[in-house]
Structure formats: C-alpha cells, structure tokens
Enzyme design. Structure first.
Site, PDB file in Angstrom:
ATOM      1  N   CYS A   2       0.840  -1.192   0.000  1.00 26.51           N
ATOM      2  CA  CYS A   2       0.000   0.000   0.000  1.00 26.51           C
ATOM      3  C   CYS A   2       0.877   1.244   0.000  1.00 26.51           C
ATOM      4  O   CYS A   2       1.967   1.264   0.549  1.00 26.51           O
ATOM      5  CB  CYS A   2      -0.949   0.081   1.184  1.00 26.51           C
ATOM      6  SG  CYS A   2      -1.966  -1.368   1.394  1.00 26.51           S
ATOM      7  N   ARG A  27       3.129   0.296  -5.370  1.00 21.43           N
ATOM      8  CA  ARG A  27       3.057  -0.414  -4.086  1.00 21.43           C
ATOM      9  C   ARG A  27       1.748  -1.176  -3.913  1.00 21.43           C
ATOM     10  O   ARG A  27       1.586  -1.961  -2.977  1.00 21.43           O
ATOM     11  CB  ARG A  27       3.201   0.591  -2.932  1.00 21.43           C
ATOM     12  CG  ARG A  27       4.485   1.380  -2.964  1.00 21.43           C
ATOM     13  CD  ARG A  27       4.503   2.382  -1.843  1.00 21.43           C
ATOM     14  NE  ARG A  27       4.498   1.729  -0.557  1.00 21.43           N
ATOM     15  CZ  ARG A  27       5.568   1.311   0.090  1.00 21.43           C
ATOM     16  NH1 ARG A  27       6.756   1.502  -0.445  1.00 21.43           N
ATOM     17  NH2 ARG A  27       5.474   0.715   1.253  1.00 21.43           N
ATOM     18  N   TRP A  74      -3.027  -2.566  -1.654  1.00 18.03           N
ATOM     19  CA  TRP A  74      -2.755  -3.952  -2.046  1.00 18.03           C
ATOM     20  C   TRP A  74      -3.429  -4.794  -0.968  1.00 18.03           C
ATOM     21  O   TRP A  74      -3.008  -4.786   0.191  1.00 18.03           O
ATOM     22  CB  TRP A  74      -1.257  -4.209  -2.089  1.00 18.03           C
ATOM     23  CG  TRP A  74      -0.886  -5.567  -2.573  1.00 18.03           C
ATOM     24  CD1 TRP A  74      -0.760  -5.959  -3.869  1.00 18.03           C
ATOM     25  CD2 TRP A  74      -0.585  -6.712  -1.778  1.00 18.03           C
ATOM     26  NE1 TRP A  74      -0.397  -7.283  -3.928  1.00 18.03           N
ATOM     27  CE2 TRP A  74      -0.281  -7.775  -2.659  1.00 18.03           C
ATOM     28  CE3 TRP A  74      -0.535  -6.953  -0.404  1.00 18.03           C
ATOM     29  CZ2 TRP A  74       0.060  -9.046  -2.216  1.00 18.03           C
ATOM     30  CZ3 TRP A  74      -0.198  -8.221   0.038  1.00 18.03           C
ATOM     31  CH2 TRP A  74       0.104  -9.254  -0.868  1.00 18.03           C
ATOM     32  N   ASN A 100      -0.984   1.183   6.097  1.00 18.87           N
ATOM     33  CA  ASN A 100      -0.168   0.253   5.318  1.00 18.87           C
ATOM     34  C   ASN A 100       0.418  -0.751   6.297  1.00 18.87           C
ATOM     35  O   ASN A 100       1.150  -0.366   7.200  1.00 18.87           O
ATOM     36  CB  ASN A 100       0.951   1.044   4.611  1.00 18.87           C
ATOM     37  CG  ASN A 100       1.987   0.142   3.977  1.00 18.87           C
ATOM     38  OD1 ASN A 100       1.693  -0.993   3.636  1.00 18.87           O
ATOM     39  ND2 ASN A 100       3.197   0.633   3.820  1.00 18.87           N
ATOM     40  N   GLY A 101       0.049  -2.016   6.150  1.00 23.25           N
ATOM     41  CA  GLY A 101       0.561  -3.027   7.080  1.00 23.25           C
ATOM     42  C   GLY A 101      -0.537  -4.006   7.451  1.00 23.25           C
ATOM     43  O   GLY A 101      -1.576  -4.068   6.795  1.00 23.25           O
ATOM     44  N   GLU A 486      15.687 -16.578 -12.292  1.00 18.35           N
ATOM     45  CA  GLU A 486      15.276 -15.182 -12.450  1.00 18.35           C
ATOM     46  C   GLU A 486      14.485 -14.998 -13.753  1.00 18.35           C
ATOM     47  O   GLU A 486      13.475 -14.283 -13.780  1.00 18.35           O
ATOM     48  CB  GLU A 486      16.522 -14.281 -12.409  1.00 18.35           C
ATOM     49  CG  GLU A 486      16.290 -12.802 -12.668  1.00 18.35           C
ATOM     50  CD  GLU A 486      15.361 -12.117 -11.683  1.00 18.35           C
ATOM     51  OE1 GLU A 486      14.960 -12.717 -10.676  1.00 18.35           O
ATOM     52  OE2 GLU A 486      14.998 -10.955 -11.954  1.00 18.35           O
ATOM     53  N   LYS A 490      10.688 -13.559 -13.830  1.00 15.59           N
ATOM     54  CA  LYS A 490      10.307 -12.375 -14.611  1.00 15.59           C
ATOM     55  C   LYS A 490       9.129 -12.698 -15.513  1.00 15.59           C
ATOM     56  O   LYS A 490       8.168 -11.950 -15.598  1.00 15.59           O
ATOM     57  CB  LYS A 490      11.461 -11.884 -15.500  1.00 15.59           C
ATOM     58  CG  LYS A 490      12.589 -11.115 -14.907  1.00 15.59           C
ATOM     59  CD  LYS A 490      12.288  -9.747 -14.378  1.00 15.59           C
ATOM     60  CE  LYS A 490      11.779  -9.815 -12.969  1.00 15.59           C
ATOM     61  NZ  LYS A 490      12.740  -9.677 -11.911  1.00 15.59           N
ATOM     62  N   GLU A 493       5.842 -13.155 -13.622  1.00 19.57           N
ATOM     63  CA  GLU A 493       5.326 -11.909 -13.054  1.00 19.57           C
ATOM     64  C   GLU A 493       4.586 -11.054 -14.069  1.00 19.57           C
ATOM     65  O   GLU A 493       3.545 -10.493 -13.754  1.00 19.57           O
ATOM     66  CB  GLU A 493       6.488 -11.048 -12.523  1.00 19.57           C
ATOM     67  CG  GLU A 493       7.027 -11.445 -11.195  1.00 19.57           C
ATOM     68  CD  GLU A 493       8.024 -10.433 -10.693  1.00 19.57           C
ATOM     69  OE1 GLU A 493       7.771  -9.813  -9.662  1.00 19.57           O
ATOM     70  OE2 GLU A 493       9.080 -10.253 -11.340  1.00 19.57           O
ATOM     71  N   HIS A 509      15.702 -35.197 -13.907  1.00 25.70           N
ATOM     72  CA  HIS A 509      15.161 -35.844 -12.705  1.00 25.70           C
ATOM     73  C   HIS A 509      13.678 -35.522 -12.497  1.00 25.70           C
ATOM     74  O   HIS A 509      13.165 -35.698 -11.397  1.00 25.70           O
ATOM     75  CB  HIS A 509      15.975 -35.419 -11.473  1.00 25.70           C
ATOM     76  CG  HIS A 509      17.404 -35.863 -11.544  1.00 25.70           C
ATOM     77  ND1 HIS A 509      17.796 -37.175 -11.371  1.00 25.70           N
ATOM     78  CD2 HIS A 509      18.540 -35.172 -11.831  1.00 25.70           C
ATOM     79  CE1 HIS A 509      19.107 -37.274 -11.513  1.00 25.70           C
ATOM     80  NE2 HIS A 509      19.581 -36.069 -11.799  1.00 25.70           N
ATOM     81  N   LYS A 608       5.222  -3.675  -5.573  1.00 22.91           N
ATOM     82  CA  LYS A 608       6.671  -3.512  -5.661  1.00 22.91           C
ATOM     83  C   LYS A 608       7.361  -3.858  -4.358  1.00 22.91           C
ATOM     84  O   LYS A 608       8.373  -4.534  -4.325  1.00 22.91           O
ATOM     85  CB  LYS A 608       6.972  -2.064  -6.047  1.00 22.91           C
ATOM     86  CG  LYS A 608       8.439  -1.749  -6.187  1.00 22.91           C
ATOM     87  CD  LYS A 608       8.998  -2.409  -7.410  1.00 22.91           C
ATOM     88  CE  LYS A 608      10.476  -2.169  -7.588  1.00 22.91           C
ATOM     89  NZ  LYS A 608      11.058  -3.180  -8.482  1.00 22.91           N
TER      90      LYS A 608
HETATM   91  O1  M6R Z   1      12.709  -4.934  -2.372  1.00 21.81           O
HETATM   92  P1  M6R Z   1      13.220  -6.337  -2.310  1.00 21.81           P
HETATM   93  O2  M6R Z   1      14.413  -6.570  -3.155  1.00 21.81           O
HETATM   94  O3  M6R Z   1      13.487  -6.773  -0.891  1.00 21.81           O
HETATM   95  O4  M6R Z   1      12.053  -7.216  -2.860  1.00 21.81           O
HETATM   96  C1  M6R Z   1      12.121  -8.614  -2.895  1.00 21.81           C
HETATM   97  C2  M6R Z   1      11.049  -9.195  -3.800  1.00 21.81           C
HETATM   98  O5  M6R Z   1       9.778  -8.845  -3.347  1.00 21.81           O
HETATM   99  C3  M6R Z   1      11.218  -8.722  -5.242  1.00 21.81           C
HETATM  100  O6  M6R Z   1      12.477  -9.023  -5.745  1.00 21.81           O
HETATM  101  C4  M6R Z   1      10.143  -9.358  -6.142  1.00 21.81           C
HETATM  102  O7  M6R Z   1      10.370 -10.721  -6.254  1.00 21.81           O
HETATM  103  C5  M6R Z   1      10.142  -8.656  -7.499  1.00 21.81           C
HETATM  104  N1  M6R Z   1       8.788  -8.424  -7.914  1.00 21.81           N
HETATM  105  C6  M6R Z   1      10.845  -9.430  -8.552  1.00 21.81           C
HETATM  106  O8  M6R Z   1      10.751  -8.851  -9.809  1.00 21.81           O
END
Ligand code: M6R
Length: 613
Positions: A2, A27, A74, A100-101, A486, A490, A493, A509, A608
C-alpha cells in the site's frame, strides 16, 4: 504494501495527494481513496481499481481542502472493493484513517468492539484499529486523540504506518509507524507525508524518515516526533539525493523498459568511484571499514526474497569460488520463522531493492538480536534495511518503479562481485592475475550491456513467436543457474505464463516429463566450464521436440544448430556472465508481457514492495 500520502499546508491537498498516489501506485493498485477536510467537513472518496479510476470518479466532487490523506491499496484483509478501500471512517464519522501493514490481533480487538455494539462496514483490520482508537478516545479523560492512538498502538501487534485526521482539528495529521515506511517532507509552512520520497521530491528535498514506534504530530508549521512513551524526539533531517526525472518515464512506454535500458548507466554508477581497474583496486567504505570481520567470517548467510534472493544465489557461487568462505542463501521468510544457527563470526548479507521487505527486515532484526553482523546491499537510500545494517553498500540503481525488478538486480550483482573480489584479494584466495582480469571484465560490463540492448528488437520478435505458450522452462548451470530462476520469475510476473527455472542437469530428474513440441525451453548456455554439458542437455530437449531458445556467446557455432531461436551476448568471464545473461531474459519477458496486453508495470496481484509478511 500500500502507498500512503498526506498533506497539510496552504496548497490544495487533492492535487498533491493524487499525484503522490500515482507515484506510489507500484506499491498496490487494487483500489484507492482520499479523505479531504474542509470547513469542518470530512469527505471520504474511494474506488476499486487503479488511481485513474478514482480520479475519474472525483470529477465534479467537492475537492476544496488544504489537508488530506490518500491511499492506494494492495489487499490483505478483504477483497479489493470500494468498501474495503481506504480511507476508513470511524463509527462517529469524526475520524478518517489510512493504513499500510497488517494488524495481526485485529480479530480479538474486533470481537471486543462487537461486544460493545460496534458494527463494521468493511472486512479490513484498518477499520477495526480506527474504531478501537475512537473508542479509547471517547473514554479517556484528556480527550487527546494522540494519547488514544498511543494507547491503542500499545495493544496492537503487527505492522503499520497510519495517517489519521480528525474532523475537529483542521490542520493536523497524526502519523505512526512500525514496520511500514514513512517519510515526512518539510516544506515552508507545509508538510508532506508518504510511503517513500517520490510524492515529496518535487516540493522539498528535506525529509525526515520516521522510525518504528514513533508518532508524528504534523501541522503546517510544526512537526513533533514522539515515541510511544510520549517523549519528544528531535527529528533528524536528511537531504534527498534524487531528481524528479529519475521517477518519471522519460519517453518510454513503461517504467520496466526504461529501467532495463538504464542498466548501462546504473551499473556504471554502481561501479563509479569504487572500481578502478587501471589502479587495480576496489574502494568500498562499507567493506574496507569491516574487512577483517568479512574476511574472517566463518560463514556468510545471505538473506533475501524474490529477485534479490536470486542475486544471493549468484553470490553464493562467486563467494565460495573466490573467497573460500562457506555461504548459505536463505529465503528471509523461512529464516525468520525457523530457528537458524547464527554463530559469532558469521556474517549476514541482506539484499533488498526496496530496503522495506517485511520478511527480510524481520529476519535481520532477529539475527541482529542474536549478535550477527549485518551487511546490507540495498537500493533505496535511507530505507529500513539500510538503517538496520551494521555496514553495507548501496546499489545506486536509482528509483526502481516497475514492479519487476531489473536494474536493481544487476546493481546487486555488481556490488556482490566487488564485495567478493575485495574479500578474496584481502584474504589472498585469488591470484593477482585473476583479480586484475576480473576488475577489467567488470569495468567493461556497462558497454557490453549497451551492446545487448542494441539487439532488443530480436527479442521482441521472439516474444511474438512464443507469447501464446502456456508454460516455459528456463535452464542454466553454474553461475547461470540462478539466472534461469530469475528468467522464470520475470516471465511469470509480467506475462502470467507458468514458468519454471531449473539447473539444466536436474531437468532429467523430473521436469523433462513436461517436454513436448509445445514447450519453449530457454537455455542460458554461454561459453563456460559447463558448455559441453549444457549442449548435451539441449540434445536431450531436442530429442523430445521441445522448442529451444538459447542465450549464447558470440562465436558459438554449436548451440545455433540445436536451437529454434538464439540470442548472442558478447564474450565475458563466466563469473561475471550473469550480469549479461539476465538482460535478454528481462527483455523477453517484457515483450511477451506487452504482446499479451498486460500492464507490465502493475501486473495483477503484485506490489513492488512487500511490506507485509
Ligand atoms: O525490495 P526487495 O528486493 O526486498 O524485494 C524482494 C522481492 O519482493 C522482489 O524481488 C520481487 O520478487 C520482485 N517483484 C521481482 O521482480
């Protein structure tokens, strides 16, 4: 998660808040709302959807107000909907609050309030906390809202950053923080409050980062900081080192593609002033000042989440290879809840773009309590993890706004490589020739990234070809195994395509059962120690009719013969290759995402900065 914004001062609050919410939308973006206070009238407007939906709804509404608060959500408690959107109003209608929280013991407090005859209009923990505050407020002698808030916060467990306004107090925003970030911008006769500095930067560069368990009483001309024991704290004013242009799209269609293309300069900025290949040295104050502690570490534990965790995995390979120190890489969310053995002499490296990830933050707090030395690798300057660390190094990638992490990742890799090289050099576990060769290689990286980006169009074409696949497999070995993870993350996401990353040899395996003529398999198969082995893995996929896409080194003549499509990168030392191999995978995901019409900067269900556990 948030995003929260607040304003009190002479300006019209709504435009400041709206612009701020747009900047904080990364956020959370399932609903948003504002509360505006004018002439003793508290108007609350909220709407499911993105901030643009709220903006549209506000046309024709009464927007006059010089104090207000706004929120972009969020969802945690309660589905995304108008009624669960913030701000929430108290039962009497006198108070409005954004949060937020997560209030973990909200159910208990809710029951107490229900027993007293309260009813609720939303499913949120926030509405419970707000009415709890109001209930206390109505029963304490002093009649002070600030005191009611303090009493309430002593009862709640969980994380919060809240902003509270009172219909009967036309100038004051009361704020409190524990575990979720809060920055207060100090203007001339005005104050700005937000989850990060992006809504504030165009008005003032002077900010105060509020700490956990602190309360702020904010009026146009006055900022009072207190702890929960009602003692005053002197605000520590920091100057923001950030320009407005850094948080705008600068002509690109999305933040994500802007951030991908920024990488030659962000990696350069990360190396600048630290790496001097001609002089054969690396200077990093955070490392140099603690070199004995780092060099003599019995063990290094790396704690992170998501993409940052993948950077940690690359570091495991590099540090063990160069420094001969055992490394363990932990998901912060697991580390914090199990009972890890942290011994004196262990070093914890925390990696985080935002510096606010709740799982990482809490894991570190726990490790620090046990006496661990924490080295933070963080992008967001002044963030909670940066402040909690005993030492560290910023990645200097600049604000990363696209939800998918790109430039922060390559910055993390660059920092981790410099840290590993410095330790190895000091510990003499690397020869002078190898050390110098790697410095030279690292110095050339920005140029090589730029060369890869010049061929982005080839990846757009590939994306069009494979965009309708329902699954993808990403395979790599050695330093490139984490890049396979990674690449899969990506793609998941921002294209919503199911993807898995695996060590290429592990594929036989189990995952090999997935392979058929419809499955694109992305190999990261650059020239390294494992090249012949990965070629055999390609053969295995080819034999089962999988569609091979390979990321290979210029000059490789074998892989193209086995691949349906391939993309070449410049020759590079295998240890540094991950900084290059990840770039085509970022681009491939981006182009698949946009080909499928997805809002890649705000993909569904994500945010984010994950400031809830
Ligand atoms: O801000 P941070 O690097 O601690 O965040 C960690 C993950 O939430 C962040 O890398 C998330 O996986 C991203 N959306 C990846 O693209």
């Amino acid at each position: 998660m948030c995003g929260i914004v607040g304003y009190t001062g002479p300006r019209q609050a709504y435009p400041v808040i709206l612009k701020g919410l747009k900047r904080l939308e990364y956020r959370g973006y399932d609903s948003s709302g504002v509360a505006l206070l004018h002439n003793g009238q508290l108007n609350v407007y909220k709407k499911k959807g993105k901030v643009a939906d709220l903006e549209e709804m506000m046309i024709g509404k009464s927007l006059e107000a010089t104090i207000g608060i706004g929120h972009t959500r969020w969802a945690t408690h309660g589905e995304p909907s108008d009624r669960n959107a913030h701000p929430h109003s108290s039962k009497s209608g006198r108070l409005a609050m954004i949060h937020n929280g997560i209030i973990e013991n909200y159910a208990l407090i809710k029951q107490e309030l229900l027993n007293k005859g309260y009813s609720f209009t939303s499913d949120t923990d926030t509405e419970v906390l707000l009415n709890f505050i109001e209930d206390i407020h109505q029963h304490i002698e002093s009649g002070s809202l600030e005191e009611a808030l303090r009493i309430a916060l002593k009862r709640v467990s969980g994380a919060y950053c809240i902003l509270l306004i009172d219909q009967n107090d036309p100038e004051t925003i009361i704020a409190a923080r524990k575990g979720s970030p809060l920055v207060i911008g100090i203007g001339k006769g005005e104050h700005f409050l937000a989850s990060d500095a992006s809504p504030i930067i165009e008005y003032t560069k002077e900010v105060v980062y509020v700490n956990d368990y602190e309360l702020a009483i904010v009026k146009p001309d006055e900022l009072i900081l207190k702890n929960l024991g009602n003692e005053k704290i002197t605000p520590f004013i920091t100057k923001l080192d950030m320009e407005l242009a850094a948080i705008e799209k600068g002509g690109y269609e999305h933040f994500m593609i802007k951030e991908i293309f920024e990488q030659p300069s962000t990696i350069y900025d990360c190396l600048r002033g630290r790496l001097d290949a001609a002089a054969g040295m690396i200077r990093m104050a955070g490392v140099d000042n603690h070199i004995e502690q780092l060099t003599n570490a019995n063990r290094i534990m790396i704690v992170a989440c998501g993409t940052s965790w993948h950077a940690g995995l690359v570091a495991e390979y590099i540090i063990e290879e160069l420094c001969r120190i055992p490394v363990e890489v932990e998901y912060a969310s697991e580390f914090r809840y199990r009972n890890p053995i942290v011994n004196k002499g262990d070093v914890i490296i925390a990696i985080s773009q935002s510096g606010e990830t709740a799982d990482t933050l809490v894991a570190l707090e726990k490790a620090k309590e046990n006496g661990a030395f924490i080295f933070g690798i963080v992008n967001a300057v002044g963030s909670s993890i940066a402040r909690l660390s005993n030492a560290g190094a910023y990645t200097h990638a600049g604000p990363e706004i696209g939800v998918a992490s790109t430039k922060a990742f390559t910055g993390q890799l660059a920092v981790l490589m410099m840290v590993a090289l410095t330790i190895a050099h000091h510990k003499k576990t690397i020869t002078q020739e190898r050390y110098q060769a790697l410095l030279n290689e690292l110095q050339d990286i920005p140029e090589k990234v730029a060369a890869i980006l010049k061929n982005a169009e080839a990846l757009r074409k590939m994306a069009d070809k494979y965009k309708d696949a329902s699954d993808f497999l990403f395979l790599g070995r050695g330093y490139n195994f984490p890049i396979a993870l990674e690449g899969a993350l990506k793609l998941k996401e921002i294209s919503y395509i199911h993807a898995e990353g695996y060590p290429a040899a592990e594929m036989k395996h189990g995952p090999i059962a997935l392979v058929d003529e419809n499955l694109p398999v992305v190999f990261i198969a650059t020239n390294d120690l494992y090249h012949e082995k990965i070629i055999s893995n390609m053969q295995e996929i080819k034999a089962r009719k999988g569609k091979i896409i390979s990321i290979i080194t210029e000059g490789d003549t074998t892989s193209p013969k086995l691949s349906h499509d391939y993309f070449t990168i410049p020759p590079v030392d295998e240890l540094i290759a991950p900084i290059l191999t990840v770039i085509p995978l970022q681009l491939l995901s981006y182009y698949v995402g946009i080909a499928k019409g997805i809002d890649v900067d705000k993909p569904r269900n994500l945010a984010k900065s994950v400031t809830v556990e």
